[in-house]
Design a protein around this motif. Sequence first.
Motif, PDB file in Angstrom:
ATOM      1  N   SER A 222      45.480  39.598  52.179  1.00 47.31           N
ATOM      2  CA  SER A 222      44.527  40.073  53.198  1.00 47.31           C
ATOM      3  C   SER A 222      43.813  41.354  52.801  1.00 47.31           C
ATOM      4  O   SER A 222      42.915  41.807  53.515  1.00 47.31           O
ATOM      5  CB  SER A 222      45.260  40.283  54.527  1.00 47.31           C
ATOM      6  N   THR A 223      44.180  41.930  51.646  1.00 50.08           N
ATOM      7  CA  THR A 223      43.591  43.230  51.284  1.00 50.08           C
ATOM      8  C   THR A 223      42.994  43.290  49.882  1.00 50.08           C
ATOM      9  O   THR A 223      42.104  44.117  49.622  1.00 50.08           O
ATOM     10  CB  THR A 223      44.650  44.337  51.389  1.00 50.08           C
ATOM     11  N   PHE A 224      43.442  42.429  48.968  1.00 54.25           N
ATOM     12  CA  PHE A 224      42.971  42.554  47.585  1.00 54.25           C
ATOM     13  C   PHE A 224      41.573  41.953  47.436  1.00 54.25           C
ATOM     14  O   PHE A 224      41.353  40.784  47.753  1.00 54.25           O
ATOM     15  CB  PHE A 224      43.926  41.875  46.619  1.00 54.25           C
ATOM     16  N   LYS A 225      40.653  42.782  46.963  1.00 51.00           N
ATOM     17  CA  LYS A 225      39.258  42.363  46.825  1.00 51.00           C
ATOM     18  C   LYS A 225      38.787  42.503  45.376  1.00 51.00           C
ATOM     19  O   LYS A 225      39.320  43.315  44.612  1.00 51.00           O
ATOM     20  CB  LYS A 225      38.349  43.191  47.742  1.00 51.00           C
ATOM     21  N   VAL A 226      37.778  41.712  45.042  1.00 48.93           N
ATOM     22  CA  VAL A 226      37.132  41.805  43.720  1.00 48.93           C
ATOM     23  C   VAL A 226      35.624  41.783  43.912  1.00 48.93           C
ATOM     24  O   VAL A 226      35.124  41.207  44.885  1.00 48.93           O
ATOM     25  CB  VAL A 226      37.552  40.636  42.798  1.00 48.93           C
ATOM     26  N   PRO A 227      34.879  42.429  43.008  1.00 46.17           N
ATOM     27  CA  PRO A 227      33.418  42.408  43.122  1.00 46.17           C
ATOM     28  C   PRO A 227      32.866  41.057  42.686  1.00 46.17           C
ATOM     29  O   PRO A 227      33.296  40.486  41.690  1.00 46.17           O
ATOM     30  CB  PRO A 227      32.977  43.527  42.176  1.00 46.17           C
ATOM     31  N   LEU A 228      31.894  40.543  43.412  1.00 44.05           N
ATOM     32  CA  LEU A 228      31.245  39.279  43.058  1.00 44.05           C
ATOM     33  C   LEU A 228      30.075  39.555  42.124  1.00 44.05           C
ATOM     34  O   LEU A 228      29.303  40.492  42.333  1.00 44.05           O
ATOM     35  CB  LEU A 228      30.747  38.557  44.318  1.00 44.05           C
ATOM     36  N   PRO A 229      29.910  38.767  41.089  1.00 42.36           N
ATOM     37  CA  PRO A 229      28.865  39.048  40.098  1.00 42.36           C
ATOM     38  C   PRO A 229      27.453  38.891  40.643  1.00 42.36           C
ATOM     39  O   PRO A 229      26.537  39.605  40.225  1.00 42.36           O
ATOM     40  CB  PRO A 229      29.148  38.012  38.998  1.00 42.36           C
ATOM     41  N   LYS A 230      27.270  37.964  41.578  1.00 41.54           N
ATOM     42  CA  LYS A 230      25.918  37.683  42.056  1.00 41.54           C
ATOM     43  C   LYS A 230      25.376  38.793  42.948  1.00 41.54           C
ATOM     44  O   LYS A 230      24.215  39.185  42.859  1.00 41.54           O
ATOM     45  CB  LYS A 230      25.912  36.352  42.801  1.00 41.54           C
ATOM     46  N   THR A 231      26.241  39.341  43.815  1.00 40.43           N
ATOM     47  CA  THR A 231      25.790  40.352  44.774  1.00 40.43           C
ATOM     48  C   THR A 231      26.311  41.743  44.474  1.00 40.43           C
ATOM     49  O   THR A 231      25.748  42.739  44.931  1.00 40.43           O
ATOM     50  CB  THR A 231      26.252  39.953  46.186  1.00 40.43           C
TER      51      THR A 231
END
Length: 1015
Positions: A222-231
């Motif tokens: 519920s907390t781990f995030k990654v940056p998306l390449p498109k946005t």
Amino acid sequence: MSGLNADNITQREESNRAYADCVDENLHEVVSAWFLGPQAENSDMLGDLFAEAVALQKASRLAYHPEDGAFITPAIRASDAFNQESADLQTQVRKTITYLYKFSVPFFSQRYAGHMSFETSLPGILGMASTLLCNPNNVAYEASPVTTEIELRVGREMCRMLGYKVVPESTRQEELEGPKDDLEGWGHIACDGTVANLESIWSYYPLSLRDAMKKELAFIASTFKVPLPKTGEDALFSELDLWQLLNLPATTILDIPNRLHEQFGITPTYLDEVLYDYLVQSRGKQALETEWQMAHSPSYFISATKHYSWPKGAAIAGLGAEYMREVPVDHNARLDIGELTKRLDQCLAEKKPVFAVVGIIGSTEEGAVDPLDKILDLRDAYEKKGLCFLVHADAAWGGYFASMIRKPSPKKTPYGIYPEPPRDFVPSSTLRKSTVDQFHALARTDSITIDPHKAGYIPYPAGGLCYRDGRLKSLLTWSAPYLAQKASGESIGIYGVEGSKPGAPAVATALHHKVVGLHDRGHGALLGEASWSCRRISAHWGAMSTEKDDFIVVPFNPLPAEKDGPVALAQQKEYIRTNILGKLNEDIVTNEAAKDLLCQLGSDLNINVFACNFRINGKVNEDVEEANYLNNSIFHRLSITAPNILPETIPMFLSSTTFEYEHYGECVQHYKERLGLEKDSQQDLFVLRNVVMTPFQTAGGFVQTIADTFQSVLVEEMQNVVARNTITPQPHTFVLQGIDGNGNAALTYRPYFYNANGRFQLVVIAHVENIEGNTLDLLPCDLVTDSKPGMTIDEICLPGNVFEATTYRRGYDSEGIEHPVKIGRVTVSDVRVIKKRALDSRYRERKYPDAFVPFYFYGSGNNYFVDHMLLRAPNGQLSAQVSIDFASTIPSDALEKGLLLTVDRSDAAMQPADQDSTAWFKEGAEFAVKVYVDPNPTDAYGPGLVNVIAPNKPAPIARGKMILGKPVIDLQRLNRQDFTTDTSAMRRMVSFTSRAAHPQTKLEWRQAVTSMFDE
């Protein structure tokens, strides 16, 4: 002879050496110290160092617990058993190496211009041989601490040369335990480029991590995030869909383990344990893809001229060779960037994931360098669109050429820092700017294959793989890719696909790097000299032939003026002959126009591909097959293709390759057009190739020696190829099958596929009368027209022609060689042609029929005959008189014109035809057959002669049963490849487009080696 004293002879010999006119004598002297030499000039130094290596090995053994004493005691050494075995050892070693040195290919010679092989460097030889006495295994650190550290150092040196960031050795810490600000490249030695390419195939780490989040790692979902390449926006990793997970940038993926440690305190040990059951290495690709309901497996994109290791690696990795997708090449055999863009657009539109795009830096067949910089630009552009993939550079051949653009570190002395002497003339003159740009682009790739045992001059086996981000290596293992990388104590065996791995190649590579230097004044200078030689040889291939010559030589990489038309091309050829061929290096260097033109010739790297064709009476040959025969004949003359042929009898060595239409497409079609060959048949093209690795061809006129030697062989082989393609009056052989219902003889011609005089399938009906003997009572038999006067096929078919012939019964010796036995003499008249079709290669079918065996069917009354349609080569001629049992009657006029008949068997299944595959065609055999009207004219030629036999075509006019009479089968004469008087093994060919050793030649080699060991 009075003027020839010893000094004069020495001076004359020196003037003929390869470097007598070398522009930079200092470079020549330095390079000369790195090799044993074409005449083993440095054998004394090598021998001394070998002896010293053995002495040091002895000293190291004596130093290890000398108190243990000798185990091979003087008494043992004095025993009869010991001395007998010792003598046998010495005898066998001498015998083996004598045979080896006597018959091995002379890679060491400046006359060798074949494969990417040359003698290995002295540092490489000594490093390899000395380490073999220790026999370290670099699979585990404790078994090889010294050679493991050396291999890691070699990996860093290769990374640095290729442009990857590496911590300088002088500032490298004993241990690099914590995270670093800058990612560091990492490399290692593999057994070869094939294994290194395989190691670069990795996948699916994000999917494994997501699976773990459903259970063991649920607390971070519920907390781990990654940056998306498109946005560029952060998104919850647990909410990413399949497409997003498969299209995370490599850096994002590789950052995950460290981020989990920093944000959640997840230790490397725990993460490895958790992920073990979810990794593709554990579960298998199919299980993972099934669970994720993947509609499309990810693909690799690579040039159509790819090395064979890529589909092999895809198969071994479970990716499947079909997912190693080919991208067409341009006319220079470089990856077509426009075609790659189309394929990536399609993947993006259809959401088909892409693992990686491979750029080839020095194709092993053509020396072509793909537009790597543009591939990398596409990677960056498509990442912004949401399609992410790696870029791998297959620089197995070309990687070491990067040393030509690297500068050496200044040397420190008690007197300060001074640069090495200027030795950069040759390198700066031979790499084109476009090629240099690709070497600079290597720094942006994700991984690179590089082979020290190719352009690195290291003994086999020594491949290599380098990663821009060293964490990538962990994705081949069961461990997570952490930033913490140890500089020592690292068991590198876990990061490769090999098990045991020798430490000797690493030492050989390291010693070569240390002595020679990976920069433009060391290894780059060495390759620069070879490149200069390559350009000079390419000038000969480009200007060797003129419009007046009967031979034609066309380099694969065209002369610059070719695009401006034939007049401009002829003028440029003449300029090359006047200003480059035969000139000293100094002359070319001082002639700026000549030097600039020279550097535009040849391929991107040190490989020249070229091919020959011929003219007959001024007309250019258009037959691809005959051009292939010419080039293959030259190849066999200039390579060791037969056992027990002394290398010194081969005046020079070339290699060859085949440009297959399936892979080269428009590239090979364009090349055939430049050679004057037809393109419609889409045949493969057999081409010649010279690779230049020796620094001892550069000057002194030796390149001219190479060119003159080649031209002399070309002219000799031209005589053979012109003879076999010139139609002249001569005897011709027919099979006299039997007598038809009108009392006339059915005659089917015994053709040759590979000789213009017999390159026809001909069926005739004629009146035959006995002159001598009882021929007509002994059918079938062979009928041979008289040699004086001889006739052509066209003359035989002239209306009203009458000629005499001799008839023979076929006999065979124990080896299957045909020996005819005379029957009698006959007169032949009233010849009527049923079928007459040319068998030239351009007129043959692309494939053998799969569903039937086709025959011509003809006769009259109740007498019927068949002759197998020769649609492709090789083939088998199958002829017979037959009886039939059909439900319907065949019109007599149609039968007399000739029909088509098919047997319900597969023609393709019996090819290439041999005694076993044609055994079904025997007397009394019964077959289900169909008969069709032949819509083609009598003299029609293919392809397409059996197109009428198809489901959507008119139905057969008859069906039924056919029973064979006494058959006549020819498998040898029809397929005879060579028509010279030379019957030696040197002229054996598997096919005109194959360089493979003939099976009989392999058997003879095996027998020769067996005899050497068993005698």
